[in-house]
Design an enzyme around this catalytic site. Structure first.
Site, mmCIF file in Angstrom:
data_model
loop_
_atom_site.group_PDB
_atom_site.id
_atom_site.type_symbol
_atom_site.label_atom_id
_atom_site.label_comp_id
_atom_site.label_asym_id
_atom_site.label_seq_id
_atom_site.Cartn_x
_atom_site.Cartn_y
_atom_site.Cartn_z
ATOM 1 N N MET A 218 -4.518 -6.849 -6.704
ATOM 2 C CA MET A 218 -4.011 -7.955 -7.519
ATOM 3 C C MET A 218 -5.085 -8.790 -8.220
ATOM 4 S SD MET A 218 -0.907 -7.385 -7.424
ATOM 5 C CE MET A 218 -0.130 -8.818 -8.150
ATOM 6 N N ASN B 299 1.683 3.070 -2.593
ATOM 7 C CA ASN B 299 1.049 4.018 -3.525
ATOM 8 C C ASN B 299 -0.196 4.633 -2.907
ATOM 9 O OD1 ASN B 299 2.313 4.240 -6.343
ATOM 10 N ND2 ASN B 299 2.471 2.047 -5.891
ATOM 11 N N HIS C 272 0.601 0.796 -12.998
ATOM 12 C CA HIS C 272 1.367 -0.388 -13.401
ATOM 13 C C HIS C 272 2.850 -0.011 -13.505
ATOM 14 C CE1 HIS C 272 2.012 -4.319 -15.167
ATOM 15 N NE2 HIS C 272 2.823 -3.726 -16.022
ATOM 16 N N GLY D 252 0.777 -1.239 0.000
ATOM 17 C CA GLY D 252 0.000 0.000 0.000
ATOM 18 C C GLY D 252 0.803 1.281 0.000
ATOM 19 N N ASN E 286 -5.661 2.422 -12.800
ATOM 20 C CA ASN E 286 -4.710 1.478 -12.211
ATOM 21 C C ASN E 286 -3.290 1.979 -12.429
ATOM 22 O OD1 ASN E 286 -3.745 -1.129 -11.182
ATOM 23 N ND2 ASN E 286 -3.160 -1.569 -13.311
ATOM 24 N N GLU F 19 6.260 6.072 -9.170
ATOM 25 C CA GLU F 19 4.846 5.685 -9.074
ATOM 26 C C GLU F 19 4.122 6.554 -8.050
ATOM 27 O OE1 GLU F 19 3.771 1.505 -8.706
ATOM 28 O OE2 GLU F 19 5.803 0.963 -9.272
ATOM 29 N N GLU G 274 9.405 4.950 -6.585
ATOM 30 C CA GLU G 274 9.474 6.367 -6.203
ATOM 31 C C GLU G 274 8.671 7.222 -7.197
ATOM 32 O OE1 GLU G 274 13.680 7.082 -4.926
ATOM 33 O OE2 GLU G 274 13.368 8.868 -6.180
#
Ligand code: GRF
Length: 206
Positions: free
Chosen positions: A91, A13, A110, A11, A108, A175, A173
């Site tokens: 996921m 992000n 990625h 978690g 999302n 992201e 980092e």
């Protein structure tokens, strides 16, 4: 706009988005209504709680079909009336049943420059392939695997002395920065979709 965040794991992000929100640096977002995890022991759950964000744990039960599980998820989050769902390390691949209820309202993150290296462990896939540049992508979610229209991307160059771990860490980092940018763009409605191409209207966001 009210948003909900889906996680399955650490978690980080999600934390980055929540921190930006709590520190009033997430334009367009009025409320983070919940953090939902499909894994009971996802470390991200405690982090969300520590930030004072409502958490929901909703694992798929063995006897449940995917359709039933997705129907339960929809019913669970319906009362929150969110305008955007943010998948941040969630996921599970969402099926038509769920997507139908949130068409064009799910994004999302990625960890690769899509369409290269879809699926799990994208950072290692890119590293092992020997790419000079990979990065991260935030995209709208459709029924394909990591295949919906791309909102924004951030390249990350591989250094000669990078290991799988250091490369992965530098992508992560980025992201943390990219996901909040995308959330703001979508929540403020600062985009138009031409076919598969997402035009971001305020280029200063990038
Ligand atoms: C991130 O690399 C994200 O891009 C991918 O899963 C990872 C989740 O990390 N989808 P975290 O749970 O946000 O730390």
């Amino acid at each position: 706009m009210k948003i909900g965040i889906f996680i399955s794991g650490t978690g980080t992000n999600m934390v980055a988005v929540c921190r930006n929100f709590l520190e009033k640096r997430l334009e367009g977002v009025d409320e983070i209504s919940f953090v939902l995890s499909d894994k009971r022991n996802a470390p991200g759950l405690q982090k969300a709680e520590a930030l004072g964000i409502k958490t929901i744990v909703l694992p798929k039960r063995k006897e449940q079909t995917r359709e039933d599980y997705e129907a339960e998820m929809l019913k669970t989050i319906e009362p929150y009336n969110v305008g955007l769902l943010v998948l941040a390390g969630f996921m599970k691949v969402l099926g038509e049943r769920f997507l139908g209820g949130f068409h064009g309202k799910i994004i999302n993150i990625h960890p690769s420059l899509l369409p290269s290296f879809t699926g799990v462990n994208a950072q290692s896939q890119a590293f092992e392939y020997g790419v000079k540049v990979s990065g991260c992508t935030v995209h709208f979610v459709d029924s394909t695997l990591d295949g919906g229209p791309i909102i924004i991307q951030q390249p990350v160059f591989r250094k000669n002395d990078d290991t799988d771990e250091t490369f992965r860490a530098r992508i992560l980092e980025q992201e943390h920065i990219l996901l909040s940018k995308a959330v703001s763009i979508v929540c403020k409605g600062e985009y138009k979709i031409h076919g598969r191409y997402v035009v971001v209207l305020n280029q200063e966001e990038l």
